[in-house]
Design a protein around this motif. Structure first.
Motif, PDB file in Angstrom:
ATOM      1  N   ASP A  30       0.866  -1.177   0.000  1.00 57.32           N
ATOM      2  CA  ASP A  30       0.000   0.000   0.000  1.00 57.32           C
ATOM      3  C   ASP A  30       0.898   1.221   0.000  1.00 57.32           C
ATOM      4  O   ASP A  30       1.578   1.495   0.990  1.00 57.32           O
ATOM      5  N   GLY A  31       0.894   1.959  -1.101  1.00 54.61           N
ATOM      6  CA  GLY A  31       1.820   3.070  -1.257  1.00 54.61           C
ATOM      7  C   GLY A  31       1.703   4.170  -0.217  1.00 54.61           C
ATOM      8  O   GLY A  31       2.643   4.931   0.000  1.00 54.61           O
ATOM      9  N   LEU A  32       0.556   4.273   0.464  1.00 58.07           N
ATOM     10  CA  LEU A  32       0.361   5.336   1.451  1.00 58.07           C
ATOM     11  C   LEU A  32      -0.008   4.790   2.828  1.00 58.07           C
ATOM     12  O   LEU A  32      -0.251   5.554   3.752  1.00 58.07           O
ATOM     13  N   GLY A  33      -0.033   3.479   2.954  1.00 54.96           N
ATOM     14  CA  GLY A  33      -0.611   2.865   4.146  1.00 54.96           C
ATOM     15  C   GLY A  33       0.025   3.273   5.458  1.00 54.96           C
ATOM     16  O   GLY A  33      -0.654   3.413   6.474  1.00 54.96           O
ATOM     17  N   HIS A  34       1.336   3.464   5.483  1.00 59.60           N
ATOM     18  CA  HIS A  34       2.029   3.749   6.741  1.00 59.60           C
ATOM     19  C   HIS A  34       2.383   5.229   6.892  1.00 59.60           C
ATOM     20  O   HIS A  34       3.176   5.584   7.752  1.00 59.60           O
ATOM     21  N   ARG A  35       1.778   6.088   6.075  1.00 58.72           N
ATOM     22  CA  ARG A  35       2.119   7.511   6.094  1.00 58.72           C
ATOM     23  C   ARG A  35       0.853   8.353   6.186  1.00 58.72           C
ATOM     24  O   ARG A  35       0.273   8.745   5.175  1.00 58.72           O
ATOM     25  N   PRO A  36       0.412   8.647   7.398  1.00 55.91           N
ATOM     26  CA  PRO A  36      -0.860   9.368   7.560  1.00 55.91           C
ATOM     27  C   PRO A  36      -0.851  10.771   6.965  1.00 55.91           C
ATOM     28  O   PRO A  36      -1.883  11.235   6.464  1.00 55.91           O
ATOM     29  N   LEU A  37       0.280  11.470   6.999  1.00 53.41           N
ATOM     30  CA  LEU A  37       0.308  12.823   6.433  1.00 53.41           C
ATOM     31  C   LEU A  37       0.194  12.776   4.912  1.00 53.41           C
ATOM     32  O   LEU A  37      -0.500  13.602   4.303  1.00 53.41           O
TER      33      LEU A  37
END
Length: 205
Positions: free
Chosen positions: A16-23
């Motif tokens: 998941d390209g954004l899964g671990h980056r909430p910002l």
């Protein structure tokens, strides 16, 4: 095609390209809200890779499709997300009519575009956007440096990376006829990666 060689491993390592980056997710969500506020015009995810971000935009209610230069990446995206549309294409010559898109997203894909091709790419982005359409770019930053990778994930590749300042990217966007709306720089994560910049621009007319 280096991304063809590493496509399977890339998709496995980055599920998941954004899964671990909430910002990062928050900035992409803001882009989707701007686009949806315009109406129902389609959005292109350019450099869509295995399609994870394309699927996230779809889940947020955006009529989106993916474009990637790697046929293998497109095949993986179609397999993982059969309800979405993906096609092979180059950001230097998008196979789209003028003034078609309400939004265009390019996350960490312009890092492979050499300096001399940036005016062509950003000109294409402007061409396919409707007046008032939005462009969101994300890229790892640097002091206008170039780096060549010859190995990744144990595979032989030839991948050129261009690490640019946000100011360099903004200058090229403005020259292409796009209006700057916002720029954000996120400091490196604990994993030691480079700082990431998001630039939001708009086609005024």
């Amino acid at each position: 095609m280096s991304y063809d060689a590493i496509a399977e491993e890339y998709a496995r390592r980055f599920p998941d390209g954004l899964g671990h980056r909430p910002l990062d997710r928050a900035l992409v969500r803001g882009f989707t809200e701007l686009v949806k506020g315009r109406g129902s015009e389609p959005v292109a995810d350019v450099g869509s890779g295995p399609g994870h971000v394309t699927a996230r935009l779809h889940d947020l209610g955006v009529p989106v499709f993916g474009v990637d230069v790697s046929p293998r990446m497109v095949a993986l995206a179609r397999r993982a997300h059969p309800h979405l549309r993906f096609h092979v294409g180059s950001m230097e010559s998008l196979d789209l009519p003028d003034r078609t898109l309400g939004g265009l997203l390019a996350l960490h894909s312009v890092i492979h575009v050499p300096d001399e091709a940036l005016p062509v790419v950003f000109g294409e982005f402007r061409r396919v956007l409707v007046p008032g359409g939005y462009l969101l770019l994300a890229f790892q930053t640097g002091d206008d440096e170039q780096q060549r990778l010859t190995e990744r994930f144990g595979y032989e590749v030839t991948l050129d990376h261009f690490w640019r300042t946000p100011e360099t990217i903004v200058t090229h966007l403005v020259k292409a006829g796009l209006e700057l709306q916002a720029r954000v720089v996120l400091e490196p994560d604990e994993d030691g990666e480079r700082a990431r910049a998001f630039v939001l621009a708009r086609r005024a007319e």
